[in-house]
Enzyme design. Structure first.
Site, PDB file in Angstrom:
ATOM      1  N   ASP A 145     -13.479   1.289  16.661  1.00 14.41           N
ATOM      2  CA  ASP A 145     -13.698   0.628  15.367  1.00 14.41           C
ATOM      3  C   ASP A 145     -15.166   0.210  15.320  1.00 14.41           C
ATOM      4  O   ASP A 145     -15.824   0.083  16.355  1.00 14.41           O
ATOM      5  CB  ASP A 145     -12.789  -0.601  15.222  1.00 14.41           C
ATOM      6  CG  ASP A 145     -12.565  -0.987  13.759  1.00 14.41           C
ATOM      7  OD1 ASP A 145     -11.487  -0.678  13.221  1.00 14.41           O
ATOM      8  OD2 ASP A 145     -13.470  -1.590  13.154  1.00 14.41           O
ATOM      9  N   CYS A 150      -5.548   5.339   2.378  1.00 17.21           N
ATOM     10  CA  CYS A 150      -5.059   4.187   1.601  1.00 17.21           C
ATOM     11  C   CYS A 150      -5.826   4.097   0.286  1.00 17.21           C
ATOM     12  O   CYS A 150      -5.836   3.058  -0.372  1.00 17.21           O
ATOM     13  CB  CYS A 150      -5.167   2.897   2.404  1.00 17.21           C
ATOM     14  SG  CYS A 150      -6.843   2.473   2.866  1.00 17.21           S
ATOM     15  N   ARG A 159       3.280   2.190  12.381  1.00 21.10           N
ATOM     16  CA  ARG A 159       2.919   1.797  13.756  1.00 21.10           C
ATOM     17  C   ARG A 159       4.104   1.978  14.682  1.00 21.10           C
ATOM     18  O   ARG A 159       3.992   2.469  15.789  1.00 21.10           O
ATOM     19  CB  ARG A 159       2.555   0.298  13.784  1.00 21.10           C
ATOM     20  CG  ARG A 159       1.172  -0.036  13.355  1.00 21.10           C
ATOM     21  CD  ARG A 159       0.876  -1.472  13.714  1.00 21.10           C
ATOM     22  NE  ARG A 159       1.478  -2.438  12.806  1.00 21.10           N
ATOM     23  CZ  ARG A 159       0.881  -2.914  11.723  1.00 21.10           C
ATOM     24  NH1 ARG A 159      -0.322  -2.524  11.412  1.00 21.10           N
ATOM     25  NH2 ARG A 159       1.493  -3.797  10.958  1.00 21.10           N
TER      26      ARG A 159
END
Ligand code: SAH
Length: 396
Positions: A251, A341, A213
């Site tokens: 999202d 991930c 980030r």
């Protein structure tokens, strides 16, 4: 009474001797002494040579997880305290270098404490107990954490599906200290985040993405950014802090987006620089392509598409799809910040997927940085499964 013991088939001791902590049911020839859920059993090879002491889990395919390879060690409160203390002490350097009030203190197998996750947010601890061993020692573990950290409270988030694989019931709630009445506000690299440790994803926040980030801050000045899978705005807030011109944050989770808006206000950023869209990325990227939209930077940080190698192929199609579309939406000179991930996808495979996405999009990309999980989520040499977060920064 027979002491609990696990005897392995010939040859199946090899990985354990290389200090891999998992013993699969298929490696076990016999079990003696009827160990209870999470009870410690000694592990022997087929010639009855001692190899390790492990927590037994009668219902899991991972039938035992090694605590120690030392026959003289006893798995008791003192043992656990030494392991947890060492794990916390290994992080002392990150309290200085990582510039954050949110840190993972214990990362399960990678810290020699299989099945235990402990995250610290300010002076609150959030713990996850994922397997039978730490479940059996639960009270001791919480007592040790109180003793070592003296937190304002410990909150348990053992409400994860992997517990079902061990036939453990999901559990969450306050363990000790004052109940939490509102979100916690943490600060990471100068950016504030409101974290809901009770209801948020994981233990409330994606602590593992901290360095990544922060990294994008230096690349976003005056850029139009599309942040896909934005959750509560980790990359969005850093894009705004780094001087991005505009950000579109997407999202599928409405509560996460609500939190993102609050985080923008919390940091005093201009909400007009960020557009929030609730939706499915797979559909939205197609819509943007059809609308001929374009961006200078696109961040793709999807959830785990492939928890294990067996789901890798299907996951690979998902990764390729979104990355291909992202390459198309990027302006010339634009930057793709892309992650996986999934434990089931290796770094090599991930790079191949991105290469093939770029080729199909007719793009020549250059990798300008390779990213990974932040160092409070270490990768243990003896437990390669602890490496899961892979990222590439690719310039179009
Ligand atoms: N980048 C975030 C973490 C992302 S986690 C950070 O740094 O904090 C993955 C996110 O993807 C979750 O918030 C989840 O709600 C979201 N998600 C999962 N599937 C999705 C989909 N198909 N479309 C949009 N968002 C999705």
């Amino acid at each position: 009474m027979v002491e609990p013991a696990v005897i392995l088939y010939p040859g199946r001791e090899k990985s354990v001797l290389l200090r891999h902590p998992w013993i699969f049911a298929s490696a076990i020839a016999s079990v003696l002494g009827n160990p209870a859920v999470g009870e410690t059993a000694s592990v022997f090879d087929s010639k009855k040579q001692f190899i390790a002491k492990a927590a037994f889990s009668p219902d899991s395919k991972i039938r035992a997880r090694v605590w120690t390879w030392n026959s003289t060690e006893v798995i008791d409160r003192e043992f656990l305290k030494a392991r947890i203390k060492a794990s916390i002490e290994r992080r002392s350097i990150y309290r200085k270098t990582e510039n954050t009030t949110a840190l993972r203190l214990v990362f399960g197998e990678a810290d020699g404490i299989p099945g235990l996750i402990v995250d610290q947010y300010n002076n609150t601890l959030v713990a996850q107990i994922l397997s039978a061993g730490p479940e059996r020692h639960r009270q001791d573990i919480f007592g040790i954490l109180e003793e070592l950290v003296k937190p304002d409270q410990i909150y348990e988030r053992s409400d994860v599906d992997v517990r079902n694989l061990e036939k453990l019931e999901e559990r969450d709630g306050i363990v000790s200290g004052t109940p939490l009445k509102s979100n916690l506000v943490i600060t990471e690299n100068g950016v504030k985040y409101s974290v809901d440790v009770c209801e948020g994803q994981k233990t409330g926040f994606y602590i593992d993405q901290r360095r990544n980030r922060n990294k994008i801050k230096e690349l976003v000045k005056d850029k139009d950014v599309l942040n896909c899978f934005c959750y509560t705005g980790g990359f969005t807030l850093n894009a705004l802090a780094g001087g991005a011109r505009t950000v579109v944050s997407v999202d599928s989770s409405a509560p996460a987006l609500e939190q993102l808006k609050q985080n923008i206000a919390l940091n005093g950023f201009d909400e007009n620089r960020n557009e929030v869209i609730e939706g499915d990325i797979f559909k939205l990227l197609r819509l943007f392509r059809d609308q001929a939209k374009s961006f200078d930077m696109i961040v793709l940080d999807p959830p785990k598409f492939a928890p294990t190698v067996s789901q890798a192929e299907k996951a690979a199609r998902g990764y390729k799809d979104i990355n291909l579309l992202a390459f198309k939406l990027l302006r010339p000179g634009g930057i793709l910040v892309t992650f996986s991930c999934s434990g089931g996808i290796s770094r090599d495979l991930f790079q191949k997927i991105i290469t093939s996405a770029a080729a199909d999009a007719g793009v020549d990309g250059r990798i300008i940085d390779q990213l990974s999980q932040s160092p409070d989520h270490p990768v243990a040499l003896n437990f390669p499964e602890s490496f899961y977060l892979k990222g590439l920064i690719v310039e179009k």
